[in-house]
Design a protein around this motif. Sequence first.
Motif, mmCIF file in Angstrom:
data_model
loop_
_atom_site.group_PDB
_atom_site.id
_atom_site.type_symbol
_atom_site.label_atom_id
_atom_site.label_comp_id
_atom_site.label_asym_id
_atom_site.label_seq_id
_atom_site.Cartn_x
_atom_site.Cartn_y
_atom_site.Cartn_z
ATOM 1 N N ASP A 1 0.829 -1.208 0.000
ATOM 2 C CA ASP A 1 0.000 0.000 0.000
ATOM 3 C C ASP A 1 0.865 1.260 0.000
ATOM 4 O OD1 ASP A 1 -2.252 -1.621 0.191
ATOM 5 O OD2 ASP A 1 -2.488 -1.321 2.347
ATOM 6 N N LEU A 2 1.957 1.222 0.750
ATOM 7 C CA LEU A 2 2.817 2.405 0.876
ATOM 8 C C LEU A 2 3.537 2.744 -0.423
ATOM 9 C CD1 LEU A 2 4.338 1.786 4.418
ATOM 10 C CD2 LEU A 2 2.599 3.466 3.785
ATOM 11 N N ARG A 3 3.780 1.753 -1.266
ATOM 12 C CA ARG A 3 4.451 2.024 -2.552
ATOM 13 C C ARG A 3 3.622 2.913 -3.456
ATOM 14 N NH1 ARG A 3 5.604 -3.969 -3.917
ATOM 15 N NH2 ARG A 3 6.593 -4.522 -1.964
ATOM 16 N N ILE B 1 1.726 5.402 -2.526
ATOM 17 C CA ILE B 1 1.521 6.738 -1.946
ATOM 18 C C ILE B 1 2.650 7.663 -2.388
ATOM 19 C CG2 ILE B 1 1.410 8.007 0.228
ATOM 20 C CD1 ILE B 1 0.133 5.503 1.446
ATOM 21 N N PRO B 2 2.309 8.888 -2.828
ATOM 22 C CA PRO B 2 3.345 9.849 -3.227
ATOM 23 C C PRO B 2 4.303 10.155 -2.076
ATOM 24 C CG PRO B 2 1.169 10.623 -3.864
ATOM 25 C CD PRO B 2 0.964 9.412 -3.010
ATOM 26 N N LYS B 3 5.555 10.388 -2.407
ATOM 27 C CA LYS B 3 6.598 10.606 -1.399
ATOM 28 C C LYS B 3 6.321 11.807 -0.501
ATOM 29 C CE LYS B 3 10.248 8.361 -3.969
ATOM 30 N NZ LYS B 3 10.563 7.209 -3.183
ATOM 31 N N THR B 4 5.562 12.777 -0.999
ATOM 32 C CA THR B 4 5.268 13.952 -0.177
ATOM 33 C C THR B 4 4.443 13.581 1.049
ATOM 34 O OG1 THR B 4 3.343 14.426 -1.551
ATOM 35 C CG2 THR B 4 5.384 15.572 -2.100
ATOM 36 N N TYR B 5 3.583 12.569 0.932
ATOM 37 C CA TYR B 5 2.765 12.121 2.054
ATOM 38 C C TYR B 5 3.426 10.990 2.833
ATOM 39 C CZ TYR B 5 -1.119 14.655 -0.081
ATOM 40 O OH TYR B 5 -1.922 15.625 -0.603
ATOM 41 N N LEU B 6 4.294 10.251 2.177
ATOM 42 C CA LEU B 6 4.847 9.035 2.763
ATOM 43 C C LEU B 6 5.593 9.285 4.076
ATOM 44 C CD1 LEU B 6 5.054 6.026 2.303
ATOM 45 C CD2 LEU B 6 7.140 6.414 1.016
ATOM 46 N N LYS B 7 6.392 10.338 4.121
ATOM 47 C CA LYS B 7 7.167 10.634 5.333
ATOM 48 C C LYS B 7 6.251 10.910 6.528
ATOM 49 C CE LYS B 7 10.886 13.124 4.884
ATOM 50 N NZ LYS B 7 11.821 14.250 4.779
ATOM 51 N N LYS B 8 5.178 11.649 6.305
ATOM 52 C CA LYS B 8 4.240 11.960 7.389
ATOM 53 C C LYS B 8 3.495 10.716 7.844
ATOM 54 C CE LYS B 8 3.517 16.731 6.046
ATOM 55 N NZ LYS B 8 2.554 17.730 5.581
ATOM 56 N N ILE B 9 3.125 9.852 6.893
ATOM 57 C CA ILE B 9 2.416 8.622 7.246
ATOM 58 C C ILE B 9 3.314 7.713 8.065
ATOM 59 C CG2 ILE B 9 1.421 6.508 6.281
ATOM 60 C CD1 ILE B 9 0.342 8.297 3.986
ATOM 61 N N LEU B 10 4.561 7.577 7.675
ATOM 62 C CA LEU B 10 5.498 6.736 8.423
ATOM 63 C C LEU B 10 5.729 7.287 9.829
ATOM 64 C CD1 LEU B 10 8.079 5.832 5.643
ATOM 65 C CD2 LEU B 10 6.300 4.375 6.618
ATOM 66 N N ALA B 11 5.798 8.605 9.961
ATOM 67 C CA ALA B 11 5.948 9.216 11.285
ATOM 68 C C ALA B 11 4.717 8.948 12.147
ATOM 69 C CB ALA B 11 6.192 10.715 11.148
ATOM 70 N N THR B 12 3.544 8.979 11.540
ATOM 71 C CA THR B 12 2.309 8.684 12.265
ATOM 72 C C THR B 12 2.304 7.244 12.756
ATOM 73 O OG1 THR B 12 1.070 10.312 10.977
ATOM 74 C CG2 THR B 12 -0.204 8.584 12.058
ATOM 75 N N ILE B 13 2.729 6.316 11.898
ATOM 76 C CA ILE B 13 2.775 4.900 12.282
ATOM 77 C C ILE B 13 3.765 4.698 13.423
ATOM 78 C CG2 ILE B 13 3.460 2.596 11.492
ATOM 79 C CD1 ILE B 13 2.254 3.356 8.743
ATOM 80 N N GLU B 14 4.937 5.328 13.348
ATOM 81 C CA GLU B 14 5.933 5.198 14.413
ATOM 82 C C GLU B 14 5.426 5.777 15.734
ATOM 83 O OE1 GLU B 14 9.674 6.822 13.192
ATOM 84 O OE2 GLU B 14 9.757 5.545 11.414
#
Length: 86
Positions: free
Chosen positions: A15-17, A19-32
Amino acid sequence: MARYKVIVKHSVHKDLRAIPKTYLKKILATIESLAENPRPIGCEKLSGHERYRIRQGIYRVIYEIVDDRLIVNVVKVGHRRDVYDR
């Protein structure tokens, strides 16, 4: 508060592949951040399921919490129009 272990399903990596990179960093931070607080402000329990969702812009992170084992299972990440489909 105890630290939870965050487990991400293999399908979420797929699913993460998409997603555009502009959103990906924020989503990963949210998951962490779910390791520190699995029920942050803004999370909602989904009706009919033992799952929660947290918003990150136009994307949603769907996850389950196992309190007795201190585990957060991330089960789906996607655009808000697609993530709730069965």
